[in-house]
Every structure is written in C-alpha cells, then in structure tokens.
Design a protein around this motif. Sequence first.
Motif, mmCIF file in Angstrom:
data_model
loop_
_atom_site.group_PDB
_atom_site.id
_atom_site.type_symbol
_atom_site.label_atom_id
_atom_site.label_comp_id
_atom_site.label_asym_id
_atom_site.label_seq_id
_atom_site.Cartn_x
_atom_site.Cartn_y
_atom_site.Cartn_z
ATOM 1 N N ASN A 90 40.551 21.484 95.553
ATOM 2 C CA ASN A 90 40.510 20.070 95.174
ATOM 3 C C ASN A 90 39.562 19.222 96.020
ATOM 4 N N SER A 91 38.785 19.855 96.895
ATOM 5 C CA SER A 91 37.799 19.080 97.653
ATOM 6 C C SER A 91 36.537 18.923 96.810
ATOM 7 N N LYS A 92 35.872 17.788 96.995
ATOM 8 C CA LYS A 92 34.615 17.527 96.282
ATOM 9 C C LYS A 92 33.468 17.844 97.224
ATOM 10 N N ILE A 93 32.488 18.589 96.698
ATOM 11 C CA ILE A 93 31.335 18.973 97.497
ATOM 12 C C ILE A 93 30.051 18.603 96.760
ATOM 13 N N LYS A 94 29.014 18.364 97.515
ATOM 14 C CA LYS A 94 27.680 18.173 96.962
ATOM 15 C C LYS A 94 26.945 19.481 97.234
ATOM 16 N N VAL A 95 26.504 20.149 96.180
ATOM 17 C CA VAL A 95 25.894 21.467 96.339
ATOM 18 C C VAL A 95 24.491 21.339 96.916
ATOM 19 N N GLU A 96 24.293 22.082 97.994
ATOM 20 C CA GLU A 96 22.974 22.213 98.606
ATOM 21 C C GLU A 96 22.722 23.698 98.807
#
Length: 148
Positions: A90-96
Amino acid sequence: MAETKTKVTLVGTVLAKPGIEFVYEGESSECGTCKVKKACNNLIRGHRYRIVTIRSTHHECAVHLNGATAVEVMEAPVSMLISADMAMVNSKIKVEFSCNKTDCRSYPLCRPDGVVEGEKYMVTDVLGNASDICSKGRSLKLVEIKPV
C-alpha cells in the motif's frame, strides 16, 4: 480493497480473449481516418492492461487482421524489482529505473514492460526477497505494482 475500474476499448479480434495482457503502445499511423479511432486509443501509453470481458461489438480495422472487437480492460499489476526500503504493501512509489545493465538476467524485472518511469504506482504485494539476484549488489525485493 478498492473496486477495480474497467474501461471499454477496442483490440484486434484475434487478441480479444479474457486474461490476455498487453502494453498499450499508442495510436498507429493507419488510424488516421478511422471513425472509431477514439475508442481504440483511449488507454494510457506504456501501461499494461488485462482483458476481462469481451463484448459483441465488432468493427473493420486497417491495423488488425479480422477487425477489432470491443473489450473491457483493467490495468494489470506488474511484477518489478525495487529497493527493499520501498517495498511496503500500500505504499506509493515513483518509479525510477536505476539500472541499465541490459545483459543482467534481472534486467526485465528492473525495467518491466508496462511501467512508465517517473509515474506513481502503489505496491500491492511484496512477493519476496531478491537481493541475491542483483549483479550490482543492491538490496531488492520483488513486488507487484499498479498505477495510482
């Protein structure tokens, strides 16, 4: 858990089967004068979709053999290797994308089809530890993600 939204679009009739997954690549040059091109090109480029329902609507198509069929799709989860410290359900991540070693056996999981760099995703499941497979020695976990 939140209800999964579906979207109606058109796909090649040969591919119109429940469970088939595809990455939407964008509008083809052959779509230029088609009367239903908006119905085919209403998805997000680079995202992975899963066909959930086939509808009876059929159209002739200059791109697809045997025409195009209306289907309902949902965004499909994608398996990906991410930094272990970001791998929480349930964590939000910004893909890099941090690795560019194309000869690495893990490369397809570090840069999977259907994931767009710079976009936000939610970790829906942590599938396991994967630190032993990174040739750079990074601490990684295999997760399942979906666009936010």
